[in-house]
Write an enzyme that holds these catalytic residues in place. Structure first.
Site, PDB file in Angstrom:
ATOM      1  N   CYS A   1       0.819  -1.223   0.000  1.00  0.00           N
ATOM      2  CA  CYS A   1       0.000   0.000   0.000  1.00  0.00           C
ATOM      3  C   CYS A   1       0.844   1.261   0.000  1.00  0.00           C
ATOM      4  CB  CYS A   1      -0.915   0.022   1.220  1.00  0.00           C
ATOM      5  SG  CYS A   1      -1.889  -1.445   1.338  1.00  0.00           S
TER       6      CYS A   1
ATOM      7  N   HIS B   1      -2.792   6.872   3.748  1.00  0.00           N
ATOM      8  CA  HIS B   1      -3.366   5.659   3.164  1.00  0.00           C
ATOM      9  C   HIS B   1      -4.690   5.346   3.864  1.00  0.00           C
ATOM     10  CE1 HIS B   1      -4.090   1.742   1.739  1.00  0.00           C
ATOM     11  NE2 HIS B   1      -3.622   1.093   2.783  1.00  0.00           N
TER      12      HIS B   1
ATOM     13  N   ASN C   1     -10.362   0.179   1.427  1.00  0.00           N
ATOM     14  CA  ASN C   1      -8.912   0.224   1.265  1.00  0.00           C
ATOM     15  C   ASN C   1      -8.570  -0.219  -0.156  1.00  0.00           C
ATOM     16  OD1 ASN C   1      -6.191  -0.372   1.205  1.00  0.00           O
ATOM     17  ND2 ASN C   1      -6.154  -1.407   3.190  1.00  0.00           N
TER      18      ASN C   1
HETATM   19  N1  ACO Z   1     -17.889  -8.640  11.038  1.00  0.00           N
HETATM   20  C1  ACO Z   1     -18.206  -9.009  12.300  1.00  0.00           C
HETATM   21  N2  ACO Z   1     -17.286  -9.450  13.180  1.00  0.00           N
HETATM   22  C2  ACO Z   1     -16.001  -9.510  12.749  1.00  0.00           C
HETATM   23  C3  ACO Z   1     -15.622  -9.138  11.461  1.00  0.00           C
HETATM   24  C4  ACO Z   1     -16.621  -8.697  10.585  1.00  0.00           C
HETATM   25  N3  ACO Z   1     -16.367  -8.304   9.315  1.00  0.00           N
HETATM   26  N4  ACO Z   1     -14.284  -9.306  11.335  1.00  0.00           N
HETATM   27  C5  ACO Z   1     -13.835  -9.760  12.509  1.00  0.00           C
HETATM   28  N5  ACO Z   1     -14.874  -9.892  13.368  1.00  0.00           N
HETATM   29  C6  ACO Z   1     -14.871 -10.360  14.733  1.00  0.00           C
HETATM   30  C7  ACO Z   1     -13.685 -11.243  15.048  1.00  0.00           C
HETATM   31  O1  ACO Z   1     -13.946 -12.578  14.693  1.00  0.00           O
HETATM   32  C8  ACO Z   1     -13.562 -11.058  16.534  1.00  0.00           C
HETATM   33  O2  ACO Z   1     -14.518 -11.880  17.160  1.00  0.00           O
HETATM   34  P1  ACO Z   1     -14.145 -12.663  18.531  1.00  0.00           P
HETATM   35  O3  ACO Z   1     -13.866 -11.564  19.519  1.00  0.00           O
HETATM   36  O4  ACO Z   1     -15.389 -13.435  18.781  1.00  0.00           O
HETATM   37  O5  ACO Z   1     -12.951 -13.478  18.201  1.00  0.00           O
HETATM   38  C9  ACO Z   1     -13.990  -9.604  16.753  1.00  0.00           C
HETATM   39  O6  ACO Z   1     -14.739  -9.229  15.582  1.00  0.00           O
HETATM   40  C10 ACO Z   1     -12.834  -8.651  16.908  1.00  0.00           C
HETATM   41  O7  ACO Z   1     -11.911  -8.904  15.881  1.00  0.00           O
HETATM   42  P2  ACO Z   1     -10.575  -8.091  15.742  1.00  0.00           P
HETATM   43  O8  ACO Z   1      -9.755  -8.678  14.652  1.00  0.00           O
HETATM   44  O9  ACO Z   1      -9.964  -7.965  17.110  1.00  0.00           O
HETATM   45  O10 ACO Z   1     -11.155  -6.690  15.307  1.00  0.00           O
HETATM   46  P3  ACO Z   1     -10.398  -5.324  15.206  1.00  0.00           P
HETATM   47  O11 ACO Z   1     -11.066  -4.309  16.006  1.00  0.00           O
HETATM   48  O12 ACO Z   1      -8.907  -5.509  15.357  1.00  0.00           O
HETATM   49  O13 ACO Z   1     -10.660  -4.924  13.678  1.00  0.00           O
HETATM   50  C11 ACO Z   1      -9.601  -4.894  11.555  1.00  0.00           C
HETATM   51  C12 ACO Z   1     -10.193  -5.753  12.641  1.00  0.00           C
HETATM   52  C13 ACO Z   1     -10.655  -3.968  11.005  1.00  0.00           C
HETATM   53  C14 ACO Z   1      -9.081  -5.804  10.438  1.00  0.00           C
HETATM   54  C15 ACO Z   1      -8.434  -4.057  12.159  1.00  0.00           C
HETATM   55  O14 ACO Z   1      -7.565  -4.893  12.863  1.00  0.00           O
HETATM   56  C16 ACO Z   1      -7.653  -3.330  11.104  1.00  0.00           C
HETATM   57  O15 ACO Z   1      -8.160  -2.459  10.431  1.00  0.00           O
HETATM   58  N6  ACO Z   1      -6.335  -3.613  10.983  1.00  0.00           N
HETATM   59  C17 ACO Z   1      -5.489  -2.950  10.060  1.00  0.00           C
HETATM   60  C18 ACO Z   1      -5.736  -3.531   8.731  1.00  0.00           C
HETATM   61  C19 ACO Z   1      -4.982  -2.804   7.670  1.00  0.00           C
HETATM   62  O16 ACO Z   1      -4.730  -1.645   7.763  1.00  0.00           O
HETATM   63  N7  ACO Z   1      -4.665  -3.556   6.627  1.00  0.00           N
HETATM   64  C20 ACO Z   1      -4.126  -3.134   5.447  1.00  0.00           C
HETATM   65  C21 ACO Z   1      -2.823  -2.417   5.521  1.00  0.00           C
HETATM   66  S1  ACO Z   1      -1.876  -2.586   4.131  1.00  0.00           S
HETATM   67  C22 ACO Z   1      -2.907  -2.785   2.865  1.00  0.00           C
HETATM   68  O17 ACO Z   1      -3.699  -1.925   2.712  1.00  0.00           O
HETATM   69  C23 ACO Z   1      -2.905  -3.982   1.969  1.00  0.00           C
END
Ligand code: ACO
Length: 359
Positions: free
Chosen positions: A116, A256, A286
């Protein structure tokens, strides 16, 4: 004392596919909800490429729009760089397909892979190519078709990504300003946090890699999240330090677009008010290397970037990689509607026609 040449963004253009995938649509596909996605990511909808659209086709349209906005002749372009993690092929480079599509027959062309952060890397290299005198015009494109490498059964990743392309044309700055400073970095220690495991030389495509879903994005979201909230402020400060400026001297930060909570955390850590952090993640999700140029084009078209204003473009991504570019926005010089302008417009039209017939 010799006057140093600076690079400036003299044209810009973006393209996003027509098809909109809303959170409600996703809730029909995986166990998720609009409420969860909006609260955790800020995303409401994203665009998905049509079956006949590819990274090269979207990049070509964005590139053509960037050329048209500058009134530039495709034949004047010396270099085309396409930043992407989703090229049309492993080879030839998508940049060569764009070079052909826009009719930039005099240009060298290559792809750049920095996840990214790719557009920021490409912009920095393009600017250095102009500053060194090696090139006069460089087309820098960020384009992605992430929908083709998304696991549509994985709710942890499929809600995040979208498709699109953005491009800028770099030329020599003829007024004060231009690209004032660049900062790039990488840390391979986090290489496994964000990875497309198969399809390369380590794990060539096989029935097994397909069965195991190894041709789709695998991500440790929480590790990437923590990295992002630290690196955006760090990279922004570093690029400003290089120019002898501080956060108070910045009119806009275009980071980003990965998650609205990352943007919010970065704005708090930097001490930049939310209204100066450009955000369009709600509409596109994204789009990886395309996210910064798409946001830049929107900000410019909305009239939010005025001559003399300073904008920091800052990205992070797979690798891990990160980078920031400090731009002082220039006067938009309207293209002169003379004979060379008419010839350039005809060449762009001819390239467009050829592209339509090839599809
Ligand atoms: N809908 C409902 N529940 C969900 C979903 C969804 N789409 N996705 C995950 N959950 C659940 C999980 O299973 C978990 O459940 P559990 O507690 O029963 O195990 C709960 O929600 C919390 O999950 P987390 O992974 O802890 O959620 P978090 O708040 O960390 O959000 C996210 C996840 C959005 C992916 C976040 O971590 C994030 O944005 N990370 C950065 C990602 C990023 O920037 N990536 C790209 C960078 S580089 C590029 O762009 C290629």
């Amino acid at each position: 004392m010799s006057k140093a040449v600076k690079a400036q963004i003299i044209g810009w253009g973006a393209y996003v596919p027509r098809r909109v995938l809303t959170n409600a649509d996703l809730a029909q596909m995986v166990d998720t909800s609009d409420e969860w996605i909006v609260e955790r990511t800020g995303i409401r909808e994203r665009r998905l490429a049509a079956p006949d659209e590819t990274t090269a086709s979207m990049a070509t349209i964005a590139a053509e729009r960037a050329l048209a906005s500058a009134g530039a002749d495709p034949l004047a372009v010396d270099l085309v760089i396409v930043a992407t993690a989703t090229p049309d092929y492993l080879f030839p480079a998508t940049a060569c397909l764009v070079q052909r599509g826009i009719g930039a027959k005099s240009a060298a062309a290559f792809d750049l892979g920095a996840g990214c952060s790719g557009f920021i890397y490409a912009l920095a290299l393009g600017a250095h190519a102009i500053e060194s005198g090696a090139c006069r015009y460089v087309l820098v494109v960020g384009a992605e078709t992430l929908s083709r490498i998304t696991n549509w059964q994985d709710r942890g990743t499929c809600v995040l990504f979208g498709d699109g392309a953005g491009a800028v044309l770099l030329g020599q700055a003829h007024s004060p300003g231009g690209i004032l400073a660049t900062h790039l970095g990488a840390d391979g220690a986090g290489a496994d946090w964000l990875i497309l495991p198969a399809g390369g030389s380590r794990k060539p495509a096989s029935a097994q890699t397909v069965a195991e879903n190894l041709h789709t994005i695998q991500m440790d979201g929480q590790k990437v999240f923590r990295f992002a909230t630290k690196i955006i402020p760090d990279a922004t400060r570093k690029v400003l330090e290089q120019a002898g400026l501080s956060v108070a001297d910045v009119d806009m930060v275009i980071a980003h677009q990965a998650n609205a909570r990352i943007l919010q955390a970065a704005s708090e850590r930097l001490g930049v008010p939310q209204e100066k952090m450009y955000a369009n993640i709600d509409r596109y999700g994204n789009t990886s290397a395309a996210s910064i140029p798409i946001a830049l084009c929107e900000a410019a078209d909305e009239g939010r970037l005025q001559a003399g204003q300073r904008v920091v473009l800052v990205g992070f991504g797979a690798g891990l990689t990160w980078g920031a570019v400090l731009v002082e926005w220039g006067e938009k010089i309207p293209p002169k509607r003379d004979l060379p302008w008419l010839l350039a417009a005809l060449r762009r039209w001819w390239a467009w026609l050829l592209r339509r017939f090839r599809r």
